[in-house]
Scaffold this active site. Sequence first.
Site: not given
Ligand code: AMP
Length: 269
Positions: A42, A123, A162, A195, A206
Amino acid sequence: MANQHERTAWLKGGDAQCLTPPGQPLGRPWRLVLLGAPGVGKGTQAELLSERLRACHLSTGDIFRAAKSGCSNDGKLSPALERALDLMRRGNLVPDDIVLAMVSERGRCLRCGGGFILDGFPRTVAQAEATEGLLKREQVQLTAVFNYELPIDEIVSRLGARRVCTGCKAVYHLVNRPPKAKGICDHCGAKLEHREDDRPEAIRVRMQSYQQSTMPLIDFYWQRGLLITIEASGTPEEIYERTRQMAKGQLPPGQEFPAAPMAEKAGRG
Ligand code: AMP
């Protein structure tokens, strides 16, 4: 990869202003939500779409990472943000109230005439409902919701391999898209990192959160006639082209994708 839009207002929140606000969008502003499991690509698509549709890439994960690296808060974290970062490290979702407070504080990014591409938000159904209310109050309509799909085994293998640049955020894959020099970004020379939440234990958590909390959004947006599902296999350019083809005839009148330029780029995950 260089960002099309500088995103100070989104990353910092509060009174922060973007130094270079977005230019005129192509036609009507694009207002997209990207759905898909973590690691489906994404972030990479959000970058390509942002560059080509001239809409700002807004990722809630990036807000947390900016806070963690001290970019947005002079190194001071509120207790709520400390808790959010701890949950994030372990792969858990951050509670809706914290995420929603953060997004409402950045409401002007959603109103921005340049449009937006939401990546990683909403989310949960509660976040989607709150976003719907927020957008309605601002008289802003979503253009479409792109749902990227890939078999779970492929996603897990992608995430494990990654590596992300600590400088420009370009994304590499140890096997499919390795950097020229081990551990160093081809673009800016900064160090690459694995990461914390791309490690096996966090990946498992996740994926569970995605299945339990985020997958119901597929139905939520399908019911609203906004959902366009795209298979996310192949290179970023192939996925972009597939997105363009799938969107044909399903977008509001007058809104059309520009064709992809010929050059291939490194992506974001
Ligand atoms: P991402 O970079 O979008 O994969 O987000 C990394 C982490 O940030 C996720 O695994 C969650 O811990 C937190 N996070 C990001 N966006 C959200 C969201 N909309 N709701 C809840 N947790 C979030």
